[in-house]
Design an enzyme around this catalytic site. Structure first.
Site, PDB file in Angstrom:
ATOM      1  N   LYS A  70      45.043 -27.781  -4.568  1.00 42.67           N
ATOM      2  CA  LYS A  70      44.285 -27.141  -5.297  1.00 42.67           C
ATOM      3  C   LYS A  70      43.118 -26.811  -4.385  1.00 42.67           C
ATOM      4  CE  LYS A  70      42.146 -25.953  -9.154  1.00 42.67           C
ATOM      5  NZ  LYS A  70      42.052 -24.623  -8.663  1.00 42.67           N
ATOM      6  N   LYS A 106      44.335 -24.229   0.231  1.00 44.75           N
ATOM      7  CA  LYS A 106      43.416 -23.163   0.288  1.00 44.75           C
ATOM      8  C   LYS A 106      44.343 -21.846   0.775  1.00 44.75           C
ATOM      9  CE  LYS A 106      38.778 -22.350   0.186  1.00 44.75           C
ATOM     10  NZ  LYS A 106      37.876 -23.070  -0.350  1.00 44.75           N
ATOM     11  N   ASP A 146      37.545 -17.856  -4.128  1.00 48.09           N
ATOM     12  CA  ASP A 146      36.532 -18.450  -3.200  1.00 48.09           C
ATOM     13  C   ASP A 146      35.760 -17.156  -2.787  1.00 48.09           C
ATOM     14  OD1 ASP A 146      36.028 -20.965  -1.171  1.00 48.09           O
ATOM     15  OD2 ASP A 146      36.251 -19.357   0.076  1.00 48.09           O
ATOM     16  N   ASN A 221      28.246 -15.322  -5.741  1.00 44.56           N
ATOM     17  CA  ASN A 221      28.359 -16.285  -6.815  1.00 44.56           C
ATOM     18  C   ASN A 221      27.539 -17.446  -6.812  1.00 44.56           C
ATOM     19  OD1 ASN A 221      29.934 -18.669  -8.015  1.00 44.56           O
ATOM     20  ND2 ASN A 221      30.177 -17.055  -9.357  1.00 44.56           N
TER      21      ASN A 221
HETATM   22  N1  GLU Z   1      36.605 -22.089  -3.807  1.00 47.14           N
HETATM   23  C1  GLU Z   1      36.021 -23.315  -4.379  1.00 47.14           C
HETATM   24  C2  GLU Z   1      35.832 -24.300  -3.482  1.00 47.14           C
HETATM   25  O1  GLU Z   1      35.696 -24.299  -2.269  1.00 47.14           O
HETATM   26  C3  GLU Z   1      36.468 -23.911  -5.743  1.00 47.14           C
HETATM   27  C4  GLU Z   1      38.204 -24.041  -5.615  1.00 47.14           C
HETATM   28  C5  GLU Z   1      38.778 -24.251  -6.932  1.00 47.14           C
HETATM   29  O2  GLU Z   1      37.971 -24.027  -8.009  1.00 47.14           O
HETATM   30  O3  GLU Z   1      39.955 -24.685  -6.899  1.00 47.14           O
HETATM   31  O4  GLU Z   1      35.460 -25.651  -3.953  1.00 47.14           O
END
Ligand code: GLU
Length: 421
Positions: A70, A106, A146, A221
């Site tokens: 995730k 990621k 992200d 954001n």
């Molecule tokens: N990109 C965000 C982070 O770095 C959210 C990741 C997500 O919701 O899976 O935590």
């Protein structure tokens, strides 16, 4: 002077330090210092002027010890595989620290999304989703936004993936728009969580957030909603910055107005009041008790850490503080609430959305926010308690060490139970 050690290398340094500090077996380091799987893709996109451009992208599936991979997808002109690996390791630890049933991953595409037309952006997003589709799924790997990606992009991607499968798969991407199986809280959840973390730390160390001066570096954001909720919690937001520069007003910035200006003109420097400083970095050094670096990695470095005046640094971004800079901040009596705790509101909310999607069910905004607040508050408090106890035996320990240790203990227990170690 440029940072010589890469983001991934310094994440590994912190990882090794935490494993040693907590007397965890070195085998854990051996396993966690490499991603389980790395996918590199190339995405051909027909541009509006008829040219064909081929973009490079990645999906790093770092660890599956605790559950499906995730983590978000970054669209950024300077992103590379090393950065993506660092971010994927960060997600592994963030998900573990926050008790989510997820491993870490990621994705990234090397592109400046601001230079694409909407049609080009949609074709790129769908192309990336097609390229990674064989290796993702709502039980396998669940991406989200992200830096440089949005709920609209998630809508294109979930549509593309669903078309490939032949049926709707809402839970394969999170942070979708509310019109397409998303939850309205996700839009502001990361910033909201940053302020929950700031509030918990300020209550413990500074008598509360009320009346404290806050500076926010980065006005995307995360930064926008961090500033907004900090103000709603009674703090005074004295500086905000984006790539156009810093707006400074010791009497307090009207955050809602700044957000409106950003939405209309794309640049926060067009905010009509206060002082304009044509340097995005200036927000890091203004006179404020709380600093929220909320843009990107590697901004507080050993070359500028001594100029930071805040006593509390709350990391809205991933990796904004390098290890040397962090050591300098602690030497000067500051505390850093690390990214994997402070900005976890986004992925915690993603988890709630995913649970909704898997059941084809939904909670309303109020109910969801209550859940997010409760999860974030208890996780941050648990971290602060662990930091305090760790410090009593290791005076040089940082809150990041405590966060890594809590996360690593959970990953270790899962690996042990599976018989991997
Ligand atoms: N990109 C965000 C982070 O770095 C959210 C990741 C997500 O919701 O899976 O935590």
């Amino acid at each position: 002077m440029a940072q010589r050690v890469s983001y991934f290398e310094w994440m590994l340094q912190v990882l090794e330090r935490a494993i040693k500090m907590d007397n965890l077996p070195y085998e854990l380091y051996k396993v966690l210092s490499r991603p389980e799987r790395v996918l590199t893709v190339s995405i051909p996109v027909r541009m509006d002027d008829g040219r064909l451009e081929v973009f490079e992208g990645y999906r790093v599936q770092y660890s599956s010890a605790l559950g499906p991979y995730k983590g978000g997808i970054r669209f950024h002109p300077e992103v590379d595989l090393d950065t993506d690996k660092a971010l994927a390791l960060g997600m592994t630890l963030k998900n573990a620290l926050n008790n989510l049933p997820y491993g870490g991953g990621k994705g990234a595409v090397k592109v400046d999304p601001k230079r694409l037309s909407k049609g080009e952006l949609e074709r790129l997003s769908r192309g990336y989703a097609r390229a990674i589709a064989p290796l993702i799924g709502d039980q396998v790997d669940i991406p989200a936004p992200d830096v440089g990606t949005t709920p609209e992009i998630m809508a294109w991607m979930v549509d593309e993936y669903s078309r490939i499968r032949g049926y709707n798969v809402p839970g394969v991407f999170t942070a979708k728009p509310p019109e397409l199986w998303g939850n309205p809280v996700r839009e502001y959840s990361t910033g909201y969580g940053v302020v929950v973390a700031a509030r918990a730390a300020a209550e413990r160390y500074m008598g509360g957030l009320q009346g404290l001066r806050v500076s926010v570096h980065g006005f995307g954001n995360v930064g926008q909603y961090s500033a907004l909720f900090a103000q709603r919690q009674g703090a005074k937001v004295v500086a905000v910055s984006d790539t156009s520069g810093t707006v400074y007003d010791p009497n307090g910035i009207d955050v809602e107005l700044a957000m409106k200006v950003k939405a209309q003109t794309g640049k926060v420097i067009n905010y009509p009041k206060g002082e304009k400083i044509y340097d995005p970095m200036a927000s890091l050094f203004v006179d404020a008790e709380v600093l929220m670096p909320s843009a990107i990695e590697n901004v507080i470095t050993k070359d500028n850490a001594s100029k930071v005046r805040a006593k509390l640094v709350v990391e809205g971004a991933n990796g904004p503080t390098t290890p040397e800079a962090e050591a300098e901040l602690y030497k000067r009596g500051s505390i850093v609430v690390p990214d994997i705790s402070a900005n976890a509101g986004g992925v915690v909310m993603s988890y709630l959305e995913w649970v909704e999607n898997l059941q084809w069910y939904w909670w309303d905004e109020e109910e969801t926010l209550k859940r997010l607040d409760a999860i974030m508050t208890s996780n941050v408090k648990r971290l602060i308690d662990r930091y305090e106890s760790l410090k009593s035996t290791n005076p040089s320990a940082t809150m990041r060490d405590a966060a890594f240790i809590l996360a690593l203990e959970r990953v270790y227990r899962a690996m042990k139970a599976r018989g991997w170690l």
